[in-house]
Design an enzyme around this catalytic site. Sequence first.
Site, PDB file in Angstrom:
ATOM      1  N   HIS A   1      -7.343  -6.155   1.058  1.00 20.11           N
ATOM      2  CA  HIS A   1      -6.146  -5.310   1.291  1.00 20.11           C
ATOM      3  C   HIS A   1      -5.319  -5.807   2.481  1.00 20.11           C
ATOM      4  O   HIS A   1      -4.295  -5.243   2.796  1.00 20.11           O
ATOM      5  CB  HIS A   1      -6.632  -3.876   1.561  1.00 20.11           C
ATOM      6  CG  HIS A   1      -5.577  -2.821   1.455  1.00 20.11           C
ATOM      7  ND1 HIS A   1      -4.989  -2.459   0.262  1.00 20.11           N
ATOM      8  CD2 HIS A   1      -4.981  -2.025   2.388  1.00 20.11           C
ATOM      9  CE1 HIS A   1      -4.105  -1.489   0.459  1.00 20.11           C
ATOM     10  NE2 HIS A   1      -4.081  -1.216   1.743  1.00 20.11           N
TER      11      HIS A   1
ATOM     12  N   ASP B   1     -10.203  -5.559  -2.845  1.00 19.79           N
ATOM     13  CA  ASP B   1      -9.555  -4.525  -2.029  1.00 19.79           C
ATOM     14  C   ASP B   1     -10.362  -3.240  -2.197  1.00 19.79           C
ATOM     15  O   ASP B   1     -10.398  -2.665  -3.288  1.00 19.79           O
ATOM     16  CB  ASP B   1      -8.114  -4.332  -2.542  1.00 19.79           C
ATOM     17  CG  ASP B   1      -7.326  -3.307  -1.744  1.00 19.79           C
ATOM     18  OD1 ASP B   1      -7.950  -2.410  -1.146  1.00 19.79           O
ATOM     19  OD2 ASP B   1      -6.089  -3.407  -1.749  1.00 19.79           O
TER      20      ASP B   1
ATOM     21  N   SER C   1       0.844  -1.199   0.000  1.00 15.41           N
ATOM     22  CA  SER C   1       0.000   0.000   0.000  1.00 15.41           C
ATOM     23  C   SER C   1       0.882   1.253   0.000  1.00 15.41           C
ATOM     24  O   SER C   1       1.636   1.461  -0.946  1.00 15.41           O
ATOM     25  CB  SER C   1      -0.967  -0.070   1.191  1.00 15.41           C
ATOM     26  OG  SER C   1      -1.998   0.867   1.030  1.00 15.41           O
TER      27      SER C   1
HETATM   28  N1  LIG Z   1      -8.166   2.741   8.613  1.00 13.84           N
HETATM   29  C1  LIG Z   1      -7.965   1.356   8.511  1.00 13.84           C
HETATM   30  C2  LIG Z   1      -7.253   0.978   7.239  1.00 13.84           C
HETATM   31  C3  LIG Z   1      -5.799   1.072   7.294  1.00 13.84           C
HETATM   32  C4  LIG Z   1      -5.161  -0.064   6.554  1.00 13.84           C
HETATM   33  O1  LIG Z   1      -5.806  -0.916   5.906  1.00 13.84           O
HETATM   34  N2  LIG Z   1      -3.877  -0.114   6.694  1.00 13.84           N
HETATM   35  C5  LIG Z   1      -3.138  -1.152   6.055  1.00 13.84           C
HETATM   36  C6  LIG Z   1      -2.045  -0.528   5.225  1.00 13.84           C
HETATM   37  S1  LIG Z   1      -2.726   0.654   4.087  1.00 13.84           S
HETATM   38  C7  LIG Z   1      -2.524  -2.048   7.109  1.00 13.84           C
HETATM   39  O2  LIG Z   1      -1.529  -2.696   6.854  1.00 13.84           O
HETATM   40  N3  LIG Z   1      -3.122  -2.066   8.315  1.00 13.84           N
HETATM   41  C8  LIG Z   1      -2.583  -2.783   9.411  1.00 13.84           C
HETATM   42  C9  LIG Z   1      -2.811  -4.255   9.417  1.00 13.84           C
HETATM   43  O3  LIG Z   1      -3.609  -4.778   8.615  1.00 13.84           O
HETATM   44  O4  LIG Z   1      -2.149  -4.930  10.224  1.00 13.84           O
HETATM   45  C10 LIG Z   1      -7.261   0.849   9.730  1.00 13.84           C
HETATM   46  O5  LIG Z   1      -6.747   1.668  10.520  1.00 13.84           O
HETATM   47  O6  LIG Z   1      -7.199  -0.367   9.903  1.00 13.84           O
END
Ligand SMILES: N[C@@H](CCC(=O)N[C@@H](CS)C(=O)NCC(=O)O)C(=O)O
Length: 292
Positions: free
Chosen positions: A268, A231, A153
């Site tokens: 995602h 996603d 991402s």
């Molecule tokens: N706002 C949402 C979306 C953020 C999101 O999907 N972040 C991705 C990267 S863009 C991620 O890796 N989140 C942490 C995880 O899944 O461990 C959240 O805070 O979970």
Amino acid sequence: MSFTTDATLFTFEGKLIKLTHDSTETKTKMNVNVYLPKQYETSSEKTIPVLLYLSGLTCTPNNASEKAFWQPFADQYGFAVVFPDTSPRGAAIEGEDESWDFGSGAGFYVDATVEKWAKNYRMYSYVHGELQEKLQIEFPKLDFSTISITGHSMGGYGALSGFFKNPNKYKSVSAFAPICNPIECQWGQKNFGGYLGEDKSAWAAYDPTELISKYEGSEIPEILIHTGTADPFYHRDAQLLPENLVAASKGTKFEGKVSSNLVEGYDHSYYFISSFVGQHAAYHAKYLGLSK
Ligand SMILES: N[C@@H](CCC(=O)N[C@@H](CS)C(=O)NCC(=O)O)C(=O)O
């Protein structure tokens, strides 16, 4: 000693080292995790290649360490994996912790020029320069001159951007659900505007879709990308725009070399990432000289 070891965790056949250090770029303490594969113990000076993994919005070094599952592949091929943080923490800048997609956890791998952020938000110089130089001293058996880059991402964008901006430094580049054309999406506009100001030429200097035609390196690896059709940041919000990067590759050194794979039904999350880590590991191992 520039690093403090907070934990050494046995995982798969190697060790995950959780470290903190004082950064001269960000002027804060920084956290970083390093996975040393099983080959590390018995290897000699400067022989273990490195994969740099840049995480996405909201992540610390722990998200990918815990659930991307690079470890068995790092052991199979014999590379280390470096998991930097996604921003400085606790820089005491007003508004730093107000939103999940800007400020803390969202350094966007740029060197900020807007005054408020410029002193600390220097994640570009930190991940491509200072961090690697310091880890090379701390772990002399790692070979930071044989390094590849990947990410997810925001970190996928960071990997592509860092690859194009540092010709011949990284042997290969891959990305999971990368933000391919940040100038054209809301995440990119928010972060580039916040850190770099309103001058769009400054934004172009970090945008993979802008940079691909300007690449000056002589080494032209295939670029490996996976994006899930389920996603929401792809199909609902148009934040990722992999088609724009492929279109921009036409007529460049990378024409026909951007392998952008839309994978049906994946989202995602790290369930998606971990499903394709094996393919990305095999791809990088080839360019790192660890397999045919
Ligand atoms: N706002 C949402 C979306 C953020 C999101 O999907 N972040 C991705 C990267 S863009 C991620 O890796 N989140 C942490 C995880 O899944 O461990 C959240 O805070 O979970």
